[in-house]
Scaffold this active site. Structure first.
Site, PDB file in Angstrom:
ATOM      1  N   HIS A 193      67.325  39.416  52.038  1.00 26.89           N
ATOM      2  CA  HIS A 193      67.455  40.873  52.253  1.00 26.89           C
ATOM      3  C   HIS A 193      68.482  41.187  53.346  1.00 26.89           C
ATOM      4  O   HIS A 193      68.386  42.218  54.006  1.00 26.89           O
ATOM      5  CB  HIS A 193      66.114  41.507  52.640  1.00 26.89           C
ATOM      6  CG  HIS A 193      64.976  41.112  51.761  1.00 26.89           C
ATOM      7  ND1 HIS A 193      64.591  41.842  50.662  1.00 26.89           N
ATOM      8  CD2 HIS A 193      64.146  40.033  51.817  1.00 26.89           C
ATOM      9  CE1 HIS A 193      63.558  41.230  50.080  1.00 26.89           C
ATOM     10  NE2 HIS A 193      63.279  40.133  50.753  1.00 26.89           N
ATOM     11  N   LYS A 226      93.246  45.552  63.759  1.00 27.54           N
ATOM     12  CA  LYS A 226      92.528  45.186  62.543  1.00 27.54           C
ATOM     13  C   LYS A 226      93.089  43.934  61.863  1.00 27.54           C
ATOM     14  O   LYS A 226      94.285  43.735  61.779  1.00 27.54           O
ATOM     15  CB  LYS A 226      92.588  46.331  61.511  1.00 27.54           C
ATOM     16  CG  LYS A 226      91.734  47.523  61.846  1.00 27.54           C
ATOM     17  CD  LYS A 226      90.235  47.245  61.787  1.00 27.54           C
ATOM     18  CE  LYS A 226      89.723  47.080  60.370  1.00 27.54           C
ATOM     19  NZ  LYS A 226      89.712  48.331  59.621  1.00 27.54           N
ATOM     20  N   GLU A 263      88.091  40.732  49.558  1.00 27.98           N
ATOM     21  CA  GLU A 263      87.790  42.033  48.948  1.00 27.98           C
ATOM     22  C   GLU A 263      88.385  42.115  47.545  1.00 27.98           C
ATOM     23  O   GLU A 263      87.788  42.677  46.628  1.00 27.98           O
ATOM     24  CB  GLU A 263      88.323  43.162  49.829  1.00 27.98           C
ATOM     25  CG  GLU A 263      87.550  43.274  51.141  1.00 27.98           C
ATOM     26  CD  GLU A 263      88.221  44.176  52.170  1.00 27.98           C
ATOM     27  OE1 GLU A 263      89.077  44.996  51.801  1.00 27.98           O
ATOM     28  OE2 GLU A 263      87.886  44.045  53.355  1.00 27.98           O
ATOM     29  N   SER A 267      96.137  46.526  59.412  1.00 26.61           N
ATOM     30  CA  SER A 267      96.046  47.947  59.121  1.00 26.61           C
ATOM     31  C   SER A 267      97.343  48.605  59.545  1.00 26.61           C
ATOM     32  O   SER A 267      97.942  48.221  60.549  1.00 26.61           O
ATOM     33  CB  SER A 267      94.871  48.546  59.890  1.00 26.61           C
ATOM     34  OG  SER A 267      95.064  49.936  60.061  1.00 26.61           O
TER      35      SER A 267
END
Ligand code: ARG
Length: 469
Positions: A165, A292, A299, A286
């Protein structure tokens, strides 16, 4: 819309056509822009077909040799990108045949298609192409698994939280986490090898749907083309795109797993977790926030799994209402197949690159372990003293509650405080507050102890050796 009269009549099938075709219809119908990728397979299939026709007495020795020489030249033209496409070249089959006639003359060139249909031709080309691509993909999957197994074997000392979980559950070895995914991939390897078997069956010699009327030897052609066997029903041979659908179903199964693996690593590479650090080669920055470093490779792996699922559903939808046997709808299996294979092949290589280059932060992994993850150890401790597990579970829960009440981590409770919960919790209960001990106790087959992990490594290696042998 003005119809281009010359186009329909000059098509290879143009004999019965008088009126022209809507120019947009010509474009809408043509598949050459993408099925030209099969030029090699189309030529190999044509030569095998011509040879079989020579053996059946349909072509003379000389005619066969002319056809073969003509195709040698056409191969050169494709290879050197000098093949000139004509407006009437609807697909790779008509383009190659048209060019053959130009090179060796219409008299002999016009004999190649005796008893043959593009319906069997396209199925043959697709199967030959897909077989080779799937073999490459099998190699990429083996590479990914090898990389994974190597890391698992080398990095057994790292402990991290195991999650259920997405909540900290029990400590596990990092190697155990890696092998959990490798185990999933091993099923994909087995499935892929099954899929390849069914892709690699020959539809050639089945005609448009009813079979070949000239006694062609299908087995000889299949052997020449490296097929493992024949499709035994001519109507099925031209109707079937199961081999594409099954490949896509496999791709879905694989990519769903790759996606879950990627998701884990995306989480583990955040500042909050910091267990792993992605190499620059597989990250991007970024445009606005200088600090970043984004896990774009992972992804994209997660994102592309969606595309692959869509392709599978799309093809199943295309197929589900088709009457037997060939219908032009089947042409719609080609483009998604090409993209599917590229997506899966690239994804596997990217995944291997990511895994091979990511670095670990053992301290962060260890710091993420929490004493509460050892609560089960206290229950297990009581079990070893003869207490029923359910009761031990309850007692351990009270220790957790006490620590929470006092606002201290569970392992900071004093022996006296712990004993107050239950007198059977003696001083040696402190042994439970050792992550390494907790891990090593999970020693049954498939567990996270060092021995059990190395046993998994061995099993995976055996599976891979079986493939290369
Ligand atoms: N380009 C076609 C395809 O991909 C080849 C088969 C054409 N057959 C036909 N009967 N029109 O399906």
């Amino acid at each position: 819309m003005s119809a281009d009269k010359s186009v329909a009549e000059n098509m290879l099938w143009g004999g019965r056509f008088k009126g022209g075709q809507d120019p947009l219809m010509v474009k809408y119908n043509e598949s050459l822009p993408y099925d030209r990728i099969f030029w090699r397979e189309d030529i190999a299939g044509s030569i095998a077909f011509a040879r079989a026709n020579k053996n059946a007495g349909i072509l003379t020795e000389q005619e066969f040799r002319d056809i073969q020489l003509g195709f040698d030249q056409i191969s050169q033209e494709w290879l050197t990108e000098t093949f000139v496409v004509k407006p009437t070249d609807e697909d790779i089959h008509t383009a190659n045949e048209r060019r053959l006639g130009e090179i060796i003359g219409k008299e002999t060139g016009g004999k190649l298609h005796t008893g043959r249909s593009r319906n069997e031709q396209v199925a043959t080309d697709m199967r030959l192409w897909l077989r080779e691509e799937l073999r490459k993909i099998e190699g990429y999957l083996v590479d990914l698994m090898k990389c994974s197994i190597m890391r698992a074997e080398r990095e057994t000392e790292y402990l991290m939280p195991g999650y259920t979980h997405l909540q900290k559950a029990q400590p596990v070895k990092w190697s155990h986490w890696i092998l959990s995914h490798t185990t999933a991939w091993s099923y994909e390897l087995e499935r892929l090898r099954e899929v390849i078997k069914r892709v690699n069956r020959s539809p050639l010699g089945c005609g448009a749907l009813a079979g070949n009327p000239f006694g062609i030897n299908r087995n000889d052609m299949a052997k020449e083309l490296g097929f493992d066997g024949l499709i035994m029903n001519s109507m099925n041979a031209v109707a079937d795109r199961d081999f594409v659908l099954e490949t896509m179903q496999w791709s879905v199964s694989l990519m769903v797993k790759i996606s879950r693996w990627a998701e884990d690593l995306i989480v583990y590479s955040t500042l909050e977790y910091g267990f792993v650090n992605l190499a620059d080669a597989y990250s991007t920055g970024s445009s606005l926030m200088p600090q970043k470093k984004n896990a774009d490779s992972l992804e994209l792996l997660r994102g592309k799994s969606g595309r692959v699922i869509g392709q599978m559903v799309g093809l199943a939808t295309t197929l589900k209402g088709l009457p037997t046997t060939y219908n032009k709808d089947l042409q719609e299996s080609v483009e998604p197949m090409l993209d599917n294979i590229k997506t899966v092949g690239d994804s596997l290589q990217i995944a291997t690159g990511v895994l091979a280059t990511l670095t670990l932060n053992g301290e962060k992994m260890h710091a993420a372990l929490a004493p509460e993850m050892l609560a089960t150890e206290i229950a297990d401790y009581l079990v070893r003293k003869g207490v029923p597990f359910r009761e031990g579970h309850h007692i351990s829960g009270r220790v957790v509650a006490l620590a929470e009440e006092l606002g201290v981590p569970m392992d900071q409770l004093t022996n006296e405080q712990i004993k107050q919960v239950d007198s059977r919790l003696e001083d040696d209960v402190r042994r439970c507050f050792d992550y390494h001990r907790a891990v090593e106790l999970k020693d049954a087959v498939g567990g996270t102890s060092k021995r059990a992990v190395l046993e998994q490594v061995r099993a995976m290696k055996e599976l891979l050796l079986g493939i290369t042998a």
